[in-house]
Design a protein around this motif. Structure first.
Motif, short mmCIF file in Angstrom:
data_model
loop_
_atom_site.label_atom_id
_atom_site.label_comp_id
_atom_site.label_asym_id
_atom_site.label_seq_id
_atom_site.Cartn_x
_atom_site.Cartn_y
_atom_site.Cartn_z
N LEU A 14 11.02 -9.62 -20.06
CA LEU A 14 10.22 -8.58 -19.65
C LEU A 14 10.73 -7.25 -20.69
O LEU A 14 11.97 -7.11 -21.01
N ASN A 15 9.76 -6.41 -20.82
CA ASN A 15 9.87 -5.15 -21.99
C ASN A 15 9.81 -3.96 -20.89
O ASN A 15 8.68 -3.47 -20.95
N PRO A 16 11.08 -3.43 -20.10
CA PRO A 16 10.63 -2.47 -19.22
C PRO A 16 10.07 -1.02 -20.08
O PRO A 16 10.25 -0.91 -21.17
N SER A 17 9.10 -0.33 -19.23
CA SER A 17 8.56 0.86 -19.32
C SER A 17 8.47 1.53 -18.20
O SER A 17 8.58 1.14 -16.99
N GLU A 18 8.19 2.91 -18.28
CA GLU A 18 8.05 3.79 -17.07
C GLU A 18 6.58 4.20 -16.57
O GLU A 18 6.07 4.98 -17.66
N GLY A 19 6.09 3.69 -15.66
CA GLY A 19 4.57 3.88 -15.58
C GLY A 19 4.39 5.24 -14.47
O GLY A 19 5.41 6.07 -14.43
N ASP A 20 3.31 5.10 -13.68
CA ASP A 20 3.28 6.47 -13.08
C ASP A 20 3.25 6.12 -11.61
O ASP A 20 2.64 6.96 -10.82
N PHE A 21 3.56 4.90 -11.13
CA PHE A 21 3.58 4.67 -9.92
C PHE A 21 5.08 4.05 -9.37
O PHE A 21 5.91 3.47 -9.95
N ILE A 22 5.17 4.19 -7.86
CA ILE A 22 6.23 3.68 -7.23
C ILE A 22 5.98 2.31 -6.79
O ILE A 22 4.79 2.14 -6.03
N LEU A 23 6.70 1.39 -6.85
CA LEU A 23 6.51 -0.26 -6.56
C LEU A 23 7.23 -0.19 -5.14
O LEU A 23 8.43 0.15 -5.01
N LYS A 46 1.40 7.81 -6.30
CA LYS A 46 0.42 6.79 -6.52
C LYS A 46 1.61 5.41 -6.16
O LYS A 46 2.72 5.40 -6.54
N ILE A 47 1.11 4.43 -5.19
CA ILE A 47 2.01 3.36 -5.01
C ILE A 47 1.28 2.20 -4.95
O ILE A 47 0.10 1.86 -4.74
N GLU A 48 2.02 1.10 -5.53
CA GLU A 48 1.54 -0.29 -5.50
C GLU A 48 2.48 -1.13 -4.32
O GLU A 48 3.61 -0.91 -5.00
N ALA A 49 2.11 -1.68 -3.52
CA ALA A 49 3.09 -2.58 -2.58
C ALA A 49 2.66 -4.09 -2.59
O ALA A 49 1.52 -4.47 -2.73
N PHE A 50 3.65 -4.75 -2.50
CA PHE A 50 3.58 -6.19 -2.07
C PHE A 50 3.98 -6.56 -0.65
O PHE A 50 5.07 -6.08 -0.38
N TRP A 51 3.20 -7.32 -0.19
CA TRP A 51 3.45 -7.91 1.12
C TRP A 51 3.21 -9.39 1.43
O TRP A 51 2.36 -9.85 0.42
N ASP A 52 3.30 -10.13 2.46
CA ASP A 52 2.79 -11.61 2.68
C ASP A 52 1.95 -11.44 4.08
O ASP A 52 2.00 -12.32 4.72
N LYS A 53 1.11 -10.41 4.25
CA LYS A 53 0.45 -10.14 5.37
C LYS A 53 -0.75 -11.40 5.53
O LYS A 53 -1.69 -11.17 4.38
N LYS A 54 -0.94 -11.98 6.51
CA LYS A 54 -1.77 -13.04 6.70
C LYS A 54 -3.44 -12.47 7.20
O LYS A 54 -3.44 -11.45 7.59
N GLY A 55 -4.27 -13.01 6.51
CA GLY A 55 -5.49 -12.62 6.76
C GLY A 55 -6.04 -11.59 5.78
O GLY A 55 -7.38 -11.00 5.94
N VAL A 56 -5.58 -11.19 4.85
CA VAL A 56 -5.65 -9.98 3.84
C VAL A 56 -5.98 -10.80 2.27
O VAL A 56 -5.03 -11.55 1.93
N GLY A 57 -6.83 -10.12 1.69
CA GLY A 57 -7.02 -10.77 0.28
C GLY A 57 -6.00 -10.32 -0.62
O GLY A 57 -4.96 -9.83 -0.20
N LYS A 58 -5.92 -11.08 -1.81
CA LYS A 58 -5.00 -11.03 -2.79
C LYS A 58 -4.73 -9.65 -3.19
O LYS A 58 -3.21 -9.28 -3.40
N THR A 59 -5.64 -9.05 -3.37
CA THR A 59 -5.53 -7.50 -3.67
C THR A 59 -6.35 -6.63 -2.77
O THR A 59 -7.51 -6.90 -2.47
N HIS A 60 -5.69 -5.84 -1.92
CA HIS A 60 -6.25 -4.90 -1.10
C HIS A 60 -6.24 -3.30 -1.43
O HIS A 60 -5.03 -2.87 -1.36
N HIS A 61 -7.10 -2.59 -1.83
CA HIS A 61 -7.27 -1.28 -2.23
C HIS A 61 -7.50 -0.30 -1.06
O HIS A 61 -8.64 -0.19 -0.44
N ALA A 62 -6.19 -0.13 -0.24
CA ALA A 62 -6.31 0.70 1.03
C ALA A 62 -6.93 2.14 0.85
O ALA A 62 -7.57 2.74 1.62
#
Length: 388
Positions: free
Chosen positions: A201-210, A233-249
């Motif tokens: 990977l080649n790190p860079s600084e974006g505009d969101f907190i992971l 701006k936030i992008e989060a990863f979880w393993d919640k069941k019954g939710v799609g691959k990407t969920h724009h809350a």
């Protein structure tokens, strides 16, 4: 040589370490014949683990935590009672492990901090050499920081760690930073075992907190925060069941299901990582030079210790809550100084080559690996910095 893995399935870290080590071993020309992973009703084995472990994966019933109804806090008392009640089930799991071991006849069994792995080594006495790998094995090092214990938390943490390493010939204590080792101990302090993808990977600084949350119950807390702070701006990863691959809350909040490639890509381009205090994610962020704010899972004592050790190693800060505003202010103040994780982590392959070579030499001479360990380790030991 032929290896067999036994992996704790509670959380992502131990499984990720197993994937990373399988890549290293296969790159050296060795074989990972099979992997036994402790399964849990709380979460599924991530798809990336199945995909990247090229050998057969056997799921087994193994001791796990019980969480509260919101899936945010570990209930230690209920966890102990439930696991004791399932003792007959775990005896069957031990027999299942033995069947897999006898079928593949490995040279080395590696246990990634699973209780049944330690019990199997102790009770079945396999012919294979037995190794144990985990950050928790640093507990006997004088530089390891223990969190304040409530009740029996510290004692139970130590007991659990000892059980997982029973019957082992060699213990690898994963560390955020180089620490002095006892030359004649069977415990060796080693760098984190990171997946090969992270080195590309080649790190860079974006505009969101992971954010990565091992318990999806934290999702509600993140949504409430994002509503109050639409400018963060936030992008989060979880393993919640019954939710799609990407969920724009929300416009400023996106949830992703656990995906190894996407997670690493997002980590390489984020401003910083806000996560529970699991060892592996913190190490990945440190390698990429990303600041971390850790929120130890309530009731999980080892995560509280992880956070203290990571702060001591220069990973970032900790907090009791997923307070993105607090982390945002920390990032804005430019208080973070990157650690030397990139140099430390790159020593892993060399150490594994050395250890396997040492084991092969001992086996060629047809002598007991455990009895010869002190002499062999003194011969091959890396000279790490001594404690001042």
């Amino acid at each position: 040589m032929k290896f067999l893995f036994i992996v704790q399935g509670e959380g992502r870290g131990h499984m990720t370490q197993a994937v990373a080590l399988s890549q290293i071993l296969e790159g050296m020309g060795h074989e990972v014949a099979a992997t036994c992973i402790g399964k849990s009703k709380r979460r599924n084995i991530p798809e990336f683990v199945i995909k990247n472990l090229k050998s057969p994966v056997h799921s087994i019933e193994s001791p796990n935590f019980v969480s509260d109804k919101n899936n945010r806090k570990i209930l230690l008392g209920k966890s102990i009672l439930l696991n004791l009640s399932k003792f007959p089930v775990f005896l069957k799991s031990l027999r299942n492990i033995d069947e897999v071991v006898k079928h593949h006849n490995p040279d080395v069994i590696i246990n990634f901090y699973d209780i049944l792995g330690g019990l199997y080594n102790l009770l079945y006495r396999p012919q294979a050499s037995c190794w144990a790998i985990g950050h928790q094995y640093l507990i006997d090092h004088p530089d390891f920081p223990f969190a304040k214990s409530h009740g029996l938390e510290k004692l139970l943490f130590k007991i659990n760690t000892k059980i997982t390493s029973m019957g082992t010939d060699r213990i690898f204590a994963l560390s955020f930073r180089p620490l002095a080792s006892n030359t004649f101990s069977k415990v060796r302090i080693v760098p984190p075992i990171l997946r090969k993808d992270i080195f590309e990977l080649n790190p860079s600084e974006g505009d969101f907190i992971l954010s990565y949350m091992v318990n999806p119950g934290y999702g509600e807390e993140v949504v409430k925060f994002a509503k109050r702070h639409p400018n963060i701006k936030i992008e989060a990863f979880w393993d919640k069941k019954g939710v799609g691959k990407t969920h724009h809350a929300l416009p400023n909040l996106t949830f992703h299901q656990v995906d190894d490639q996407l997670f690493l890509s997002k980590m390489a381009s984020c401003k910083g990582l806000l996560s529970t205090a699991g060892f592996e994610s913190i190490c990945e962020a440190m390698y990429l030079g990303k600041p971390v704010m850790m929120v130890p899972v309530a009731g999980q004592y080892e995560q509280a210790c992880n956070a203290l050790d990571a702060i001591k190693s220069g990973a970032g800060i900790s907090n009791k809550n997923f307070d993105f505003k607090f982390f945002h202010d920390y990032l804005s103040a430019s208080l973070f100084q990157p650690s030397q994780m990139d140099t430390w982590a790159k020593m892993t392959i060399g150490i594994m080559e050395e250890e396997i070579g040492m084991l092969q030499n001992v086996k060629k001479r047809n002598v007991n690996y455990g009895n010869q360990l002190g002499h062999e380790y003194q011969t091959f030991h890396f000279n790490l910095p001594k404690k001042s």
